[in-house]
Scaffold this active site. Structure first.
Site, mmCIF file in Angstrom:
data_model
loop_
_atom_site.group_PDB
_atom_site.id
_atom_site.type_symbol
_atom_site.label_atom_id
_atom_site.label_comp_id
_atom_site.label_asym_id
_atom_site.label_seq_id
_atom_site.Cartn_x
_atom_site.Cartn_y
_atom_site.Cartn_z
ATOM 1 N N HIS A 191 0.819 -1.218 0.000
ATOM 2 C CA HIS A 191 0.000 0.000 0.000
ATOM 3 C C HIS A 191 0.851 1.265 0.000
ATOM 4 O O HIS A 191 0.420 2.312 -0.476
ATOM 5 C CB HIS A 191 -1.011 -0.039 1.147
ATOM 6 C CG HIS A 191 -2.115 -1.001 0.849
ATOM 7 N ND1 HIS A 191 -2.106 -2.293 1.318
ATOM 8 C CD2 HIS A 191 -3.204 -0.896 0.042
ATOM 9 C CE1 HIS A 191 -3.176 -2.923 0.844
ATOM 10 N NE2 HIS A 191 -3.856 -2.097 0.069
ATOM 11 N N GLU A 433 -10.921 -11.011 -4.506
ATOM 12 C CA GLU A 433 -9.469 -10.880 -4.357
ATOM 13 C C GLU A 433 -8.864 -12.020 -3.547
ATOM 14 O O GLU A 433 -7.708 -11.966 -3.158
ATOM 15 C CB GLU A 433 -9.124 -9.520 -3.751
ATOM 16 C CG GLU A 433 -9.856 -9.162 -2.475
ATOM 17 C CD GLU A 433 -9.506 -7.763 -1.956
ATOM 18 O OE1 GLU A 433 -8.538 -7.161 -2.426
ATOM 19 O OE2 GLU A 433 -10.213 -7.301 -1.043
ATOM 20 N N ASP A 457 -4.322 -8.452 -4.300
ATOM 21 C CA ASP A 457 -4.456 -9.529 -3.317
ATOM 22 C C ASP A 457 -4.668 -10.884 -3.974
ATOM 23 O O ASP A 457 -4.179 -11.900 -3.470
ATOM 24 C CB ASP A 457 -5.610 -9.228 -2.352
ATOM 25 C CG ASP A 457 -5.169 -8.273 -1.268
ATOM 26 O OD1 ASP A 457 -4.097 -8.509 -0.685
ATOM 27 O OD2 ASP A 457 -5.867 -7.285 -1.022
ATOM 28 N N CYS A 504 -9.758 -3.569 -10.345
ATOM 29 C CA CYS A 504 -9.198 -2.350 -9.743
ATOM 30 C C CYS A 504 -7.829 -2.589 -9.131
ATOM 31 O O CYS A 504 -7.323 -1.747 -8.403
ATOM 32 C CB CYS A 504 -10.168 -1.777 -8.703
ATOM 33 S SG CYS A 504 -10.465 -2.880 -7.322
#
Ligand code: PEP
Ligand code: MG
Length: 588
Positions: A191, A433, A457, A504
């Site tokens: 992240h 995910e 993920d 996404c």
């Protein structure tokens, strides 16, 4: 001139001056002080020592109650060492004689003791080494706990070099001062890396030896396209870097002409091209770059950047800010995805052993219902004001989805009773995910209103490769045929159930991978704002049958290396201009 290689996570080339961020667990740089600051530094050390003793006394009491007096005795050694005038006297003397920071004095005095104990043949000394490590770390935690305030005193043109950075630290950077960062640890879809892209901040992660190779004040070039940091560059290299920066700016300008053009393939299929955001302010960037709306709002960043737990009012204000900017365009609000590398581990006394497999995301929300309800109420209230959809992250089982959806319905009832407006038909979707959700996609498609595939993920969990771990970064490959097959099945299940499916994950912003996704049947891509123009250019240069042929071939290959090489070569051949702004080296 020396080059440190890492993993490229964003783009841009900058020249700057290093600031090494201290790390209480490993590395504390030597920093000298003016003599007038020495008394203050001695006081800091005394406070840290008192704090560490208080911590250990608490631990001693708890351990005595749980494990008995004998086992708890270990902590008495720690208190004894911290009270030992010889040890603390050495630290104070070092601060005074060398005019160094308390953390540096602690680090070096303890390091000397640890080395001495390690060299003794007597095993009694060896057993004390880890105790000394523990005490050193505890003192440094006290000294460096509020350390990140240091980042406020930076000069313009700073390159932050750190062992690791949390997303919260990265989000707090003053962009007028910090021009780039480089970390020893981290992977392309951590992240922190995602945030670097969102902030358009040149960054290199996983550079393993970065912190030990630099010192404060060193001039470096960070070439985020190639994932390198050049130490002490000569003048011709600096000039080349500056030309590269100008070239990149020029490339961005050529993409501007695409802003008002639709994302439509050469055979006339309209692709919805949305943006991923972490902060409401990013909506502007998404729209400026020609995005059709927001496909992923990572709302957990409200927690990461706030000193207090966000209230319903804070949530609502953030959502309405987005909606105002969007002016009717869609906003997919993902409920908070805290945990793993975001927020919770930094705040707990006992971190989880495997946080990516732990209390993360929707699991965290379902165990913290007040917090979850607060957010759901705010999302619902915002839904009365624009095109809002709710999306749950990390769904692994049907029960989890149903429970989360039921909580939305509960919140609706409450609002109804209070006479507050909301969209009664709000769409409730989920991220796909986790492999379990991908395998059960047909069942989920009967429950969810839409899917969004989170490749960041999905790749991590399918391939058992930690997305934040630089040591296994070469194994992290979204083109792995196992992942491709899962995505094909998710898209197929969505098509059969007639629900929308988007992607996404970061891979959607890679031109070669975006072509694969279109070929697998995905018709909505949600990417970081900076990736919108190049992906739009790609979409406008390819036909769906071309993409389908690419997907068919890629999925037929057994090896992920062959699959990624094929995707890269084929897409580059078909749409060379889609790679104009990317260096060859960054396409690994
Ligand atoms: C993903 O996993 O692909 C995703 C988009 O979610 P995040 O990166 O926030 O985990
Ligand atoms: Mg995810």
């Amino acid at each position: 001139m020396k080059i440190i290689q890492g993993i490229p996570v964003s783009s841009g080339v900058v020249v700057g001056t290093v600031y090494v961020l201290s790390d209480s667990h490993r590395y504390v740089p030597r920093r000298t002080l003016t003599p007038d600051r020495v008394p203050g530094e001695l006081e800091r050390f005394e406070n840290a020592r008192a704090g560490a003793i208080a911590d250990i006394n608490d631990l001693h009491q708890a351990a005595e109650a749980e494990m008995g007096a004998e086992t708890a005795k270990i902590f008495l050694f720690h208190v004894g060492a911290l009270n030992d005038p010889n040890l603390s006297g050495q630290v104070s003397a070092k601060i005074q004689s060398d005019c160094v920071t308390a953390e540096y004095a602690v680090s070096s005095v303890f390091r000397a003791w640890i080395n001495l104990f390690s060299s003794k043949a007597d095993p009694t000394f060896a057993t004390k080494v880890s105790d000394l490590e523990d005490i050193r770390r505890r003192l440094l935690d006290h000294l460096l706990g509020a350390r990140f305030d240091d980042l406020h005193d930076l000069s313009p043109g700073t390159v932050v070099v750190a062992r690791d950075l949390t997303p919260s630290q990265t989000a707090a950077f003053d962009r007028d001062k910090v021009v780039a960062f480089v970390t020893d640890l981290g992977g392309k879809t951590s992240h922190t890396a995602i945030l670097a892209r969102a902030l358009s901040l040149p960054a290199v992660v996983g550079a393993q030896t970065a912190t030990e190779s630099v010192e404060d004040g060193l001039t470096v070039i960070v070439d985020a396209d190639r994932g390198i940091m050049i130490l002490d560059p000569d003048t011709p290299t600096i000039e080349r870097a500056q030309r590269e920066t100008e070239r990149a700016a020029q490339y961005q300008l050529t993409l501007r002409e695409l802003v008002d053009q639709p994302a439509i393939t050469t055979d006339g299929v309209r692709i919805q091209l949305l943006g991923n955001i972490e902060f409401p302010g990013e909506v502007d960037t998404v729209l400026e770059r020609g995005g059709d709306g927001i496909g992923l709002y990572r709302t957990e960043f409200l927690y990461l950047t706030s000193p207090v737990v966000p209230s319903e009012k804070t949530h609502f204000a953030a959502y309405t800010e987005c909606l105002k900017k969007l002016d009717g365009k869609p906003l997919i609000i993902r409920t908070v995805d805290l945990g793993a590398d975001k927020y919770t581990q930094e705040r707990t006394r006992i971190p989880e052993r495997n946080p990516f497999l732990g209390l993360r995301s929707i699991r965290y929300c379902l165990q913290n219902l007040d917090m979850f309800r607060t957010q759901l109420r705010a999302v619902l209230r915002a839904s009365a004001l624009g095109d809002v959809k709710i999306m749950f992250p990390l769904i692994t089982s049907i029960g989890e989805f149903r429970q989360a959806r039921m909580l939305v319905h509960d919140a609706m009832e409450d609002l109804h009773e209070e006479g507050i407006d909301y969209d009664k038909d709000i769409q409730i979707g989920m991220m796909v995910e986790v492999p379990s959700a991908a395998v059960l996609a047909p069942a989920f498609a009967r429950e969810a209103d839409f899917f969004s595939i989170g490749t960041n993920d999905l790749v991590q969990y399918t391939l058992a490769v930690d997305r934040t771990n630089e040591r296994v970064a070469p194994l992290y490959n979204p083109a792995h045929p196992a992942v491709t097959k899962l995505i094909r099945d998710i898209a197929r299940a969505a098509r059969r159930a007639q629900i929308p499916v988007s992607c996404c994950g970061e891979a959607a912003g890679e031109p070669d991978y975006a072509a694969l996704l279109l070929g697998l049947g995905v018709r909505t891509l949600s990417v970081t704002a900076t990736d919108i123009p190049p992906i739009k250019r790609l979409i406008r240069s390819l036909s769906i049958p071309q993409c389908e042929r690419i997907a068919k071939k890629a999925i037929s290959l057994d090896s992920e290396t062959e699959a990624s090489a094929y995707l890269r070569d084929r897409t580059r051949k078909l749409v060379p201009q889609a790679f104009d702004g990317r260096s060859v080296d960054s396409q690994g």
